[in-house]
Scaffold this motif. Structure first.
Motif: not given
Length: 456
Positions: A221-224, A247-249, A255-259
């Motif tokens: 959902l975050l990427r969408k 993170r790799y993708i 794209l910004p990292t999901i921390t």
């Protein structure tokens, strides 16, 4: 003449421990040199002790308004100060929850009147999508924790609401802090284990899959939506695997990292502690086995986990001392976070530099507190510091802690508490609380238009 000089200190600079003297003026670090040769209003002789940035705890529940039998802004902030934390961010599941302008203003008024440390306030996300904009303009630090499954406070939402909320959060340029547990898996497991009243059953009602599946859904959902995301209190190695793959993708696509963050109770406790703790060990996500604990520590070391945060969620002893099904989830932890992490460094479980980053620089960077000059021992930054004698190892005792909860899941654990805690140049802890009610200041989020330097 500067206000404060810290002499005979050791600081961690350029990956080395080095002797230094720190000059502080008007609450900020003005010079860091080997020998300052200045006269100051006050001088602290560190006597060779370590001086590092004070902790920033981005995940606390100070329980006020509405639940002040458990904690309030004064007692919670005193516990923070005694443990070496000078900035906290409070989460929204109070009574009333922080889900609109009125409830935000009520909490801000209470915090401003009582807190002795600086603070931010998160905005809650429920079925209040029409209120998110006003929360952002009021100055919430971020939105969350956004509950994907039932937990203390009853603020959980479904996937459709979460997706809509993330759309708004993306528009604001805000951060979504997500409590990732899958509610359908939780309900199914709880039904299967409804007659199991052993404390350890709580770990099985919310298994690793419960967390990993929710993290996967949150990532999708975050990427969408394109929103920035942060996963609270990761505890399962499969969930970290999901985040590592993303993170790799993300690096490949720019794209910004999901921390993500980890708590001390997931780093230093495990399912082996159920017999000792009983229902006092209940928290969400639950205690995991030693394999998960080791994976979390390795991930903190290699940077896959960004932040250490306490998820300080105190309850009264009589509330916890019941059967596992009835006991509320949550444990206190703001006062023991830094002492436990300093002890972990002492035991060579992680490097000092990594510990400093995970407890100060990274929280400031991810949650936008660096714009308030937080999180680093550098010229121009707030003089939020702790002085630590790394040889002074003590044992944690609940009776000696400063929050309202005089119990801790870390009873008897070795720890290194700070000798002195300094917030914006003021000594607020030196073996006793030396700060007045309400000296802490509110650190507004990016949605509130304010002159940062004037605000300070």
């Amino acid at each position: 003449m500067p206000d404060l000089l810290i002499k005979n200190a050791k600081i961690f600079y350029a990956n080395y421990l080095q002797p230094a003297e720190i000059v502080i003026d008007e609450g900020k670090i003005s010079r860091i040199v080997k020998e300052a040769d200045v006269t100051a209003g006050e001088i602290i002789d560190a006597d060779g002790s370590l001086v590092i940035p004070a902790g920033i705890d981005v995940h606390v529940h100070f329980r006020e308004p509405g639940l002040t039998q458990k904690e309030d802004w004064y007692t919670g902030s005193c516990a923070a100060a005694a443990g070496g934390i000078t900035t906290v961010i409070d989460h929204p599941n109070t009574l009333p929850p922080t889900v609109d302008k009125k409830s935000f203003e009520e909490k801000l008024k209470l915090a401003s009147r009582k807190s002795i440390v600086d603070f931010g306030i998160h905005g809650g996300v429920t079925n209040n999508l029409d209120k998110l904009h006003e929360l952002w303009e009021e100055g919430v630090t971020a939105f969350g924790e956004i509950f994907m499954a039932e937990s203390t406070g009853g603020l959980n939402i479904d996937a459709t609401t979460l997706e809509c909320a993330l759309g708004f959060i993306k528009q604001f340029g805000a951060l979504a802090a997500i409590h990732a547990e899958d509610d359908s898996i939780r309900r199914e497991c709880e039904a299967l284990l409804k007659n199991d009243v052993s404390p350890s059953s709580h770990s099985r009602t919310r298994p690793n899959l419960c967390e990993a599946a929710a993290v996967q859904k949150a990532v999708e959902l975050l990427r969408k939506t394109g929103a920035r995301g942060h996963i609270c209190h990761v505890s399962a190695f499969e969930a970290l695997g999901v985040l590592a793959r993303d993170r790799y993708i993300a690096r490949q696509k720019g794209l910004p990292t999901i921390t993500c963050e980890v708590t001390p109770h997931h780093l230093f406790l495990s399912t082996r502690d159920w017999d000792r703790l009983g229902s006092f060990g209940k928290m969400n996500p639950p205690l995991r086995d030693r394999r998960n604990v080791k994976f979390l520590l390795n991930s903190l070391n290699d940077g896959s986990v960004d932040i250490v945060a306490s998820d300080h969620a105190p309850h009264c002893e009589n509330e916890k001392d019941v059967d596992i099904k009835t006991s509320p989830a949550g444990v206190p932890g703001v006062e023991t976070l830094m002492p436990l992490m300093l002890m972990a460094v002492k035991k060579n479980l992680l490097p000092l530099g990594r510990m400093i980053d995970a407890t100060s620089a990274a929280p400031a960077r991810i949650f936008g507190l660096d714009r308030h000059h937080k999180g680093r021992l550098e010229v121009g930054f707030d003089a939020d510091l702790i002085i630590v004698d790394t040889k002074r190892i003590t044992h944690i005792k609940g009776d000696h802690l400063h929050g309202k909860s005089k119990w801790t899941p870390f009873e008897g654990f070795e720890a290194i508490f700070p000798k002195i805690t300094i917030s914006r140049g003021d000594v607020i802890w030196d073996g006793e609380i030396s700060a007045s009610y309400g000296r802490g200041i509110f650190l507004p989020g990016k949605g509130k238009i304010v002159d940062i330097d004037e605000h300070h």
